[in-house]
Design a protein around this motif. Structure first.
Motif, PDB file in Angstrom:
ATOM      1  N   THR A  16       0.707  -1.392   0.011  1.00 50.66           N
ATOM      2  CA  THR A  16      -0.041   0.181   0.062  1.00 50.66           C
ATOM      3  C   THR A  16       0.715   1.251  -0.060  1.00 50.66           C
ATOM      4  O   THR A  16       2.097   1.387   0.118  1.00 50.66           O
ATOM      5  N   MET A  17       0.194   2.420  -0.243  1.00 51.48           N
ATOM      6  CA  MET A  17       1.107   3.522  -0.310  1.00 51.48           C
ATOM      7  C   MET A  17       1.418   3.908   1.216  1.00 51.48           C
ATOM      8  O   MET A  17       2.536   4.559   1.360  1.00 51.48           O
ATOM      9  N   GLN A  18       0.638   3.424   2.339  1.00 50.44           N
ATOM     10  CA  GLN A  18       1.037   3.367   3.769  1.00 50.44           C
ATOM     11  C   GLN A  18       2.485   2.711   3.803  1.00 50.44           C
ATOM     12  O   GLN A  18       3.479   3.201   4.672  1.00 50.44           O
ATOM     13  N   ASP A  19       2.577   1.700   3.063  1.00 49.38           N
ATOM     14  CA  ASP A  19       3.869   1.060   3.295  1.00 49.38           C
ATOM     15  C   ASP A  19       4.997   1.690   2.749  1.00 49.38           C
ATOM     16  O   ASP A  19       6.213   1.637   3.273  1.00 49.38           O
ATOM     17  N   VAL A  20       4.780   2.383   1.761  1.00 48.22           N
ATOM     18  CA  VAL A  20       5.700   3.275   0.863  1.00 48.22           C
ATOM     19  C   VAL A  20       6.239   4.181   1.795  1.00 48.22           C
ATOM     20  O   VAL A  20       7.328   4.588   2.012  1.00 48.22           O
ATOM     21  N   ALA A  21       5.177   5.060   2.251  1.00 44.47           N
ATOM     22  CA  ALA A  21       5.549   6.187   3.087  1.00 44.47           C
ATOM     23  C   ALA A  21       6.273   5.562   4.432  1.00 44.47           C
ATOM     24  O   ALA A  21       7.439   6.180   4.859  1.00 44.47           O
ATOM     25  N   ARG A  22       5.937   4.451   5.017  1.00 48.49           N
ATOM     26  CA  ARG A  22       6.796   4.136   6.119  1.00 48.49           C
ATOM     27  C   ARG A  22       8.165   3.816   5.710  1.00 48.49           C
ATOM     28  O   ARG A  22       9.408   4.107   6.406  1.00 48.49           O
ATOM     29  N   ALA A  31       3.763  11.134   0.720  1.00 48.57           N
ATOM     30  CA  ALA A  31       4.152   9.916  -0.130  1.00 48.57           C
ATOM     31  C   ALA A  31       2.893  10.067  -1.177  1.00 48.57           C
ATOM     32  O   ALA A  31       3.314   9.833  -2.558  1.00 48.57           O
ATOM     33  N   SER A  32       1.842  10.384  -1.121  1.00 46.12           N
ATOM     34  CA  SER A  32       0.670  10.659  -2.057  1.00 46.12           C
ATOM     35  C   SER A  32       0.904  11.737  -3.010  1.00 46.12           C
ATOM     36  O   SER A  32       1.107  11.518  -4.279  1.00 46.12           O
ATOM     37  N   ARG A  33       1.598  12.819  -2.391  1.00 47.09           N
ATOM     38  CA  ARG A  33       2.094  13.869  -3.281  1.00 47.09           C
ATOM     39  C   ARG A  33       3.022  13.312  -4.240  1.00 47.09           C
ATOM     40  O   ARG A  33       3.141  14.012  -5.537  1.00 47.09           O
ATOM     41  N   ALA A  34       4.187  12.988  -3.837  1.00 46.08           N
ATOM     42  CA  ALA A  34       5.519  12.229  -4.277  1.00 46.08           C
ATOM     43  C   ALA A  34       4.970  11.486  -5.467  1.00 46.08           C
ATOM     44  O   ALA A  34       5.361  11.600  -6.719  1.00 46.08           O
ATOM     45  N   SER A  36       1.688  11.178  -7.031  1.00 48.82           N
ATOM     46  CA  SER A  36       0.798  11.779  -7.888  1.00 48.82           C
ATOM     47  C   SER A  36       1.592  13.040  -8.768  1.00 48.82           C
ATOM     48  O   SER A  36       0.791  13.247  -9.707  1.00 48.82           O
ATOM     49  N   GLY A  37       2.458  13.266  -8.234  1.00 39.97           N
ATOM     50  CA  GLY A  37       3.118  14.683  -8.879  1.00 39.97           C
ATOM     51  C   GLY A  37       2.481  15.739  -8.485  1.00 39.97           C
ATOM     52  O   GLY A  37       2.660  16.850  -9.266  1.00 39.97           O
ATOM     53  N   SER A  38       1.644  15.802  -7.595  1.00 42.33           N
ATOM     54  CA  SER A  38       0.628  17.192  -7.221  1.00 42.33           C
ATOM     55  C   SER A  38       1.627  17.786  -5.910  1.00 42.33           C
ATOM     56  O   SER A  38       1.805  16.937  -5.150  1.00 42.33           O
ATOM     57  N   GLY A  39       1.328  18.939  -6.042  1.00 49.22           N
ATOM     58  CA  GLY A  39       1.966  19.592  -4.494  1.00 49.22           C
ATOM     59  C   GLY A  39       3.263  19.649  -4.496  1.00 49.22           C
ATOM     60  O   GLY A  39       3.982  18.709  -5.396  1.00 49.22           O
ATOM     61  N   TYR A  40       3.733  20.416  -3.783  1.00 53.79           N
ATOM     62  CA  TYR A  40       5.540  20.391  -3.742  1.00 53.79           C
ATOM     63  C   TYR A  40       6.014  19.225  -2.722  1.00 53.79           C
ATOM     64  O   TYR A  40       5.461  18.990  -1.479  1.00 53.79           O
ATOM     65  N   VAL A  41       6.944  18.465  -3.395  1.00 54.71           N
ATOM     66  CA  VAL A  41       7.734  17.492  -2.496  1.00 54.71           C
ATOM     67  C   VAL A  41       9.221  17.752  -2.965  1.00 54.71           C
ATOM     68  O   VAL A  41       9.336  17.920  -3.992  1.00 54.71           O
ATOM     69  N   ALA A  42      10.005  17.760  -1.768  1.00 56.53           N
ATOM     70  CA  ALA A  42      11.391  18.125  -2.016  1.00 56.53           C
ATOM     71  C   ALA A  42      11.932  16.824  -2.919  1.00 56.53           C
ATOM     72  O   ALA A  42      11.624  15.838  -2.879  1.00 56.53           O
ATOM     73  N   PRO A  43      12.938  17.428  -3.917  1.00 56.72           N
ATOM     74  CA  PRO A  43      13.692  16.381  -4.736  1.00 56.72           C
ATOM     75  C   PRO A  43      13.990  15.021  -3.936  1.00 56.72           C
ATOM     76  O   PRO A  43      13.979  13.977  -4.348  1.00 56.72           O
ATOM     77  N   GLU A  44      14.692  15.242  -2.792  1.00 56.73           N
ATOM     78  CA  GLU A  44      15.324  14.069  -2.144  1.00 56.73           C
ATOM     79  C   GLU A  44      14.297  13.185  -1.517  1.00 56.73           C
ATOM     80  O   GLU A  44      14.354  12.149  -1.572  1.00 56.73           O
ATOM     81  N   THR A  45      13.113  13.707  -1.187  1.00 54.41           N
ATOM     82  CA  THR A  45      12.060  12.929  -0.497  1.00 54.41           C
ATOM     83  C   THR A  45      11.461  12.326  -1.631  1.00 54.41           C
ATOM     84  O   THR A  45      10.874  11.024  -1.904  1.00 54.41           O
TER      85      THR A  45
END
Length: 163
Positions: A16-22, A31-34, A36-45
């Motif tokens: 799940t996406m929760q697993d990816v976030a963990r 994790a969802s923003r990263a 989906s490409g929506s909103g700001y997420v730092a490049p290293e994140t």
């Protein structure tokens, strides 16, 4: 980070996406923003999320996404004669475009016989698409019979009528 063996393909459970976030050490929203490409997420994140996706074998769950948004990335293509040359060309074009737009296409064969049993079956098929939150229905026909029996009231979705 080590892969936890209590989830993922090896354990027979979907990642799940929760697993990816963990795994990436971040919150679910990030994790969802990263992904989906929506909103700001730092490049290293973003890189950490992509690495976690690779390690865990995460695949986007289209059904979960459809349930959350009440929309799907699926269209329906309904036709009476799938073998007719014009219909085949339209279907081929619809398939190409849905792939290009990262959608999928469900193909329905409608009945030419306008018996009550067949018209009810066709109507149920269209309603089933709408109940599955399919994004749209393309109806192809090349004959003069009325298609009023396929009309579906979409008031609960606020979209008016399917014509």
């Amino acid at each position: 980070m080590a892969i936890d063996n209590d989830f993922g393909p090896a354990a027979g459970k979907a990642v799940t996406m929760q697993d990816v976030a963990r795994e990436a050490g971040i919150g679910l929203g990030t994790a969802s923003r990263a992904l989906s490409g929506s909103g700001y997420v730092a490049p290293e994140t973003r890189r950490a999320v992509q690495a976690a996706v690779q390690r865990l074998g995460y695949r986007r769950n289209g059904l979960a996404r459809s349930m959350a948004t009440r929309r799907s990335r699926t269209l329906a293509f309904a036709a009476f004669d799938l073998h007719a040359e014009a219909t085949s060309l339209l279907l081929e074009g619809a398939l190409d475009e849905t792939v290009e737009q990262d959608h999928s296409l469900k193909v329905l064969r409608l009945h030419r016989d306008l018996s009550p049993q067949d018209t009810q079956a066709d109507h149920r098929a269209i309603v089933g698409c709408l109940e599955a939150s399919i994004a749209g229905v393309i109806i192809v026909h090349n004959w003069s019979a009325s298609l009023d029996y396929l009309r579906v009231d979409l008031d609960d979705r606020g979209d008016g009528f399917l014509d």
